[in-house]
Design a protein around this motif. Structure first.
Motif, PDB file in Angstrom:
ATOM      1  N   PRO A   1       0.841  -1.199   0.000  1.00 20.10           N
ATOM      2  CA  PRO A   1       0.000   0.000   0.000  1.00 20.10           C
ATOM      3  C   PRO A   1       0.881   1.256   0.000  1.00 20.10           C
ATOM      4  O   PRO A   1       1.968   1.269   0.595  1.00 20.10           O
ATOM      5  CB  PRO A   1      -0.805  -0.129   1.296  1.00 20.10           C
ATOM      6  N   GLY A   2       0.414   2.298  -0.658  1.00 21.32           N
ATOM      7  CA  GLY A   2       1.199   3.514  -0.848  1.00 21.32           C
ATOM      8  C   GLY A   2       1.802   4.086   0.415  1.00 21.32           C
ATOM      9  O   GLY A   2       2.996   4.425   0.451  1.00 21.32           O
ATOM     10  N   ASP A   3       0.999   4.176   1.488  1.00 22.80           N
ATOM     11  CA  ASP A   3       1.528   4.764   2.716  1.00 22.80           C
ATOM     12  C   ASP A   3       2.630   3.910   3.337  1.00 22.80           C
ATOM     13  O   ASP A   3       3.573   4.424   3.921  1.00 22.80           O
ATOM     14  CB  ASP A   3       0.405   5.040   3.726  1.00 22.80           C
ATOM     15  N   VAL A   4       2.541   2.602   3.154  1.00 20.54           N
ATOM     16  CA  VAL A   4       3.570   1.698   3.671  1.00 20.54           C
ATOM     17  C   VAL A   4       4.874   1.892   2.895  1.00 20.54           C
ATOM     18  O   VAL A   4       5.956   1.995   3.484  1.00 20.54           O
ATOM     19  CB  VAL A   4       3.092   0.221   3.592  1.00 20.54           C
ATOM     20  N   VAL A   5       4.765   1.957   1.577  1.00 21.51           N
ATOM     21  CA  VAL A   5       5.952   2.154   0.739  1.00 21.51           C
ATOM     22  C   VAL A   5       6.612   3.493   1.043  1.00 21.51           C
ATOM     23  O   VAL A   5       7.829   3.575   1.208  1.00 21.51           O
ATOM     24  CB  VAL A   5       5.600   2.048  -0.767  1.00 21.51           C
ATOM     25  N   LEU A   6       5.809   4.541   1.131  1.00 27.30           N
ATOM     26  CA  LEU A   6       6.380   5.866   1.392  1.00 27.30           C
ATOM     27  C   LEU A   6       7.114   5.903   2.732  1.00 27.30           C
ATOM     28  O   LEU A   6       8.214   6.455   2.836  1.00 27.30           O
ATOM     29  CB  LEU A   6       5.303   6.941   1.314  1.00 27.30           C
ATOM     30  N   LYS A   7       6.528   5.298   3.753  1.00 25.50           N
ATOM     31  CA  LYS A   7       7.176   5.258   5.056  1.00 25.50           C
ATOM     32  C   LYS A   7       8.486   4.482   4.972  1.00 25.50           C
ATOM     33  O   LYS A   7       9.509   4.921   5.491  1.00 25.50           O
ATOM     34  CB  LYS A   7       6.241   4.638   6.096  1.00 25.50           C
ATOM     35  N   LYS A   8       8.455   3.348   4.302  1.00 23.58           N
ATOM     36  CA  LYS A   8       9.664   2.517   4.141  1.00 23.58           C
ATOM     37  C   LYS A   8      10.762   3.274   3.402  1.00 23.58           C
ATOM     38  O   LYS A   8      11.948   3.110   3.693  1.00 23.58           O
ATOM     39  CB  LYS A   8       9.293   1.232   3.387  1.00 23.58           C
ATOM     40  N   LEU A   9      10.376   4.152   2.468  1.00 29.00           N
ATOM     41  CA  LEU A   9      11.343   4.914   1.685  1.00 29.00           C
ATOM     42  C   LEU A   9      11.762   6.223   2.356  1.00 29.00           C
ATOM     43  O   LEU A   9      12.522   7.001   1.789  1.00 29.00           O
ATOM     44  CB  LEU A   9      10.778   5.197   0.290  1.00 29.00           C
ATOM     45  N   GLY A  10      11.262   6.468   3.550  1.00 28.72           N
ATOM     46  CA  GLY A  10      11.705   7.633   4.317  1.00 28.72           C
ATOM     47  C   GLY A  10      10.870   8.878   4.176  1.00 28.72           C
ATOM     48  O   GLY A  10      11.292   9.965   4.573  1.00 28.72           O
ATOM     49  N   PHE A  11       9.686   8.751   3.636  1.00 29.13           N
ATOM     50  CA  PHE A  11       8.811   9.914   3.483  1.00 29.13           C
ATOM     51  C   PHE A  11       7.969  10.107   4.745  1.00 29.13           C
ATOM     52  O   PHE A  11       6.757   9.905   4.756  1.00 29.13           O
ATOM     53  CB  PHE A  11       7.957   9.790   2.215  1.00 29.13           C
ATOM     54  N   THR A  12       8.695  10.492   5.801  1.00 33.00           N
ATOM     55  CA  THR A  12       8.075  10.787   7.088  1.00 33.00           C
ATOM     56  C   THR A  12       8.673  12.095   7.609  1.00 33.00           C
ATOM     57  O   THR A  12       9.803  12.459   7.236  1.00 33.00           O
ATOM     58  CB  THR A  12       8.362   9.679   8.125  1.00 33.00           C
ATOM     59  N   VAL A  13       7.947  12.765   8.474  1.00 33.89           N
ATOM     60  CA  VAL A  13       8.460  13.988   9.090  1.00 33.89           C
ATOM     61  C   VAL A  13       9.750  13.676   9.839  1.00 33.89           C
ATOM     62  O   VAL A  13      10.735  14.423   9.750  1.00 33.89           O
ATOM     63  CB  VAL A  13       7.409  14.632  10.015  1.00 33.89           C
ATOM     64  N   ASP A  14       9.776  12.568  10.570  1.00 28.74           N
ATOM     65  CA  ASP A  14      10.960  12.229  11.365  1.00 28.74           C
ATOM     66  C   ASP A  14      12.189  12.017  10.491  1.00 28.74           C
ATOM     67  O   ASP A  14      13.291  12.447  10.846  1.00 28.74           O
ATOM     68  CB  ASP A  14      10.704  10.985  12.227  1.00 28.74           C
ATOM     69  N   ASN A  15      12.038  11.368   9.349  1.00 26.36           N
ATOM     70  CA  ASN A  15      13.187  11.151   8.468  1.00 26.36           C
ATOM     71  C   ASN A  15      13.647  12.452   7.820  1.00 26.36           C
ATOM     72  O   ASN A  15      14.848  12.710   7.729  1.00 26.36           O
ATOM     73  CB  ASN A  15      12.882  10.113   7.390  1.00 26.36           C
ATOM     74  N   VAL A  16      12.698  13.281   7.381  1.00 26.69           N
ATOM     75  CA  VAL A  16      13.065  14.569   6.787  1.00 26.69           C
ATOM     76  C   VAL A  16      13.789  15.420   7.838  1.00 26.69           C
ATOM     77  O   VAL A  16      14.817  16.044   7.547  1.00 26.69           O
ATOM     78  CB  VAL A  16      11.829  15.288   6.209  1.00 26.69           C
ATOM     79  N   TYR A  17      13.277  15.406   9.051  1.00 25.35           N
ATOM     80  CA  TYR A  17      13.930  16.120  10.156  1.00 25.35           C
ATOM     81  C   TYR A  17      15.353  15.600  10.378  1.00 25.35           C
ATOM     82  O   TYR A  17      16.303  16.383  10.498  1.00 25.35           O
ATOM     83  CB  TYR A  17      13.075  15.963  11.412  1.00 25.35           C
ATOM     84  N   ALA A  18      15.521  14.288  10.414  1.00 26.80           N
ATOM     85  CA  ALA A  18      16.847  13.689  10.642  1.00 26.80           C
ATOM     86  C   ALA A  18      17.810  14.061   9.517  1.00 26.80           C
ATOM     87  O   ALA A  18      18.980  14.398   9.780  1.00 26.80           O
ATOM     88  CB  ALA A  18      16.730  12.172  10.772  1.00 26.80           C
ATOM     89  N   LYS A  19      17.349  14.000   8.283  1.00 24.95           N
ATOM     90  CA  LYS A  19      18.202  14.364   7.138  1.00 24.95           C
ATOM     91  C   LYS A  19      18.592  15.829   7.216  1.00 24.95           C
ATOM     92  O   LYS A  19      19.745  16.187   6.945  1.00 24.95           O
ATOM     93  CB  LYS A  19      17.475  14.098   5.821  1.00 24.95           C
ATOM     94  N   ALA A  20      17.638  16.694   7.551  1.00 26.74           N
ATOM     95  CA  ALA A  20      17.919  18.126   7.661  1.00 26.74           C
ATOM     96  C   ALA A  20      18.903  18.385   8.801  1.00 26.74           C
ATOM     97  O   ALA A  20      19.865  19.151   8.639  1.00 26.74           O
ATOM     98  CB  ALA A  20      16.624  18.897   7.875  1.00 26.74           C
ATOM     99  N   LYS A  21      18.679  17.745   9.925  1.00 24.76           N
ATOM    100  CA  LYS A  21      19.545  17.931  11.088  1.00 24.76           C
ATOM    101  C   LYS A  21      20.974  17.492  10.756  1.00 24.76           C
ATOM    102  O   LYS A  21      21.941  18.124  11.210  1.00 24.76           O
ATOM    103  CB  LYS A  21      18.986  17.125  12.264  1.00 24.76           C
ATOM    104  N   ALA A  22      21.118  16.438   9.967  1.00 22.91           N
ATOM    105  CA  ALA A  22      22.450  15.965   9.574  1.00 22.91           C
ATOM    106  C   ALA A  22      23.181  17.003   8.719  1.00 22.91           C
ATOM    107  O   ALA A  22      24.422  17.057   8.743  1.00 22.91           O
ATOM    108  CB  ALA A  22      22.328  14.638   8.818  1.00 22.91           C
ATOM    109  N   LEU A  23      22.456  17.805   7.984  1.00 24.26           N
ATOM    110  CA  LEU A  23      23.062  18.869   7.173  1.00 24.26           C
ATOM    111  C   LEU A  23      23.546  20.035   8.033  1.00 24.26           C
ATOM    112  O   LEU A  23      24.424  20.786   7.618  1.00 24.26           O
ATOM    113  CB  LEU A  23      22.083  19.383   6.120  1.00 24.26           C
ATOM    114  N   LEU A  24      22.936  20.183   9.191  1.00 18.87           N
ATOM    115  CA  LEU A  24      23.277  21.302  10.068  1.00 18.87           C
ATOM    116  C   LEU A  24      24.413  20.925  10.992  1.00 18.87           C
ATOM    117  O   LEU A  24      25.122  21.677  11.528  1.00 18.87           O
ATOM    118  CB  LEU A  24      22.049  21.724  10.884  1.00 18.87           C
TER     119      LEU A  24
END
Length: 137
Positions: free
Chosen positions: A114-137
């Motif tokens: 299901p789409g939401d499962v795939v997106l979560k598995k691929l990192g399309f979550t607020v927590d993952n975007v936050y972690a990626k952004a934090k790693a840049l800082l």
């Protein structure tokens, strides 16, 4: 800030920015349904004391037609930390992300669930975007 027909017609526009006239620490950008992930991650970064700009970027072609001044007002050259959130290929984003930025994109295929499962598995979550952004800082 927010969305409007005039803003969308420019191809990319600022949705939120807490840098109060200064340069943000990071720019998060997304298209369509991914913008809410950038907004959610920005809220967490702001809570950490960071200054964050979120840009909705629905159309490269329209953005490229804008004046150099407008482009600089959305994506200041001095801000090197940038993260794109795009539930599609990263192809073409390097121009806007730059060499010091990062991506939350899908550069492979063949996932089945299901789409939401795939997106979560691929990192399309607020927590993952936050972690990626934090790693840049």
């Amino acid at each position: 800030a927010g969305s409007s027909i005039d803003a969308v017609a420019k191809g990319a526009y600022i949705v939120s920015d807490n840098s109060t006239g200064n340069l943000p620490d990071i720019i998060l950008m997304g298209t369509g349904s991914e913008v809410h992930l950038a907004v959610g991650a920005a809220e967490k970064l702001v809570a950490d004391g960071k200054t964050v700009r979120v840009v909705s970027f629905p159309c490269w072609e329209l953005f490229e037609k804008q004046s150099p001044e407008y482009k600089e007002s959305v994506f200041p050259k001095a801000v090197k930390r940038r993260l794109v959130v795009e539930a599609a290929s990263s192809f073409g984003w390097a121009k806007y992300v730059g060499p010091e930025g990062d991506y939350v994109c899908i550069d492979d295929f063949g996932h089945s669930a299901p789409g939401d499962v795939v997106l979560k598995k691929l990192g399309f979550t607020v927590d993952n975007v936050y972690a990626k952004a934090k790693a840049l800082l």
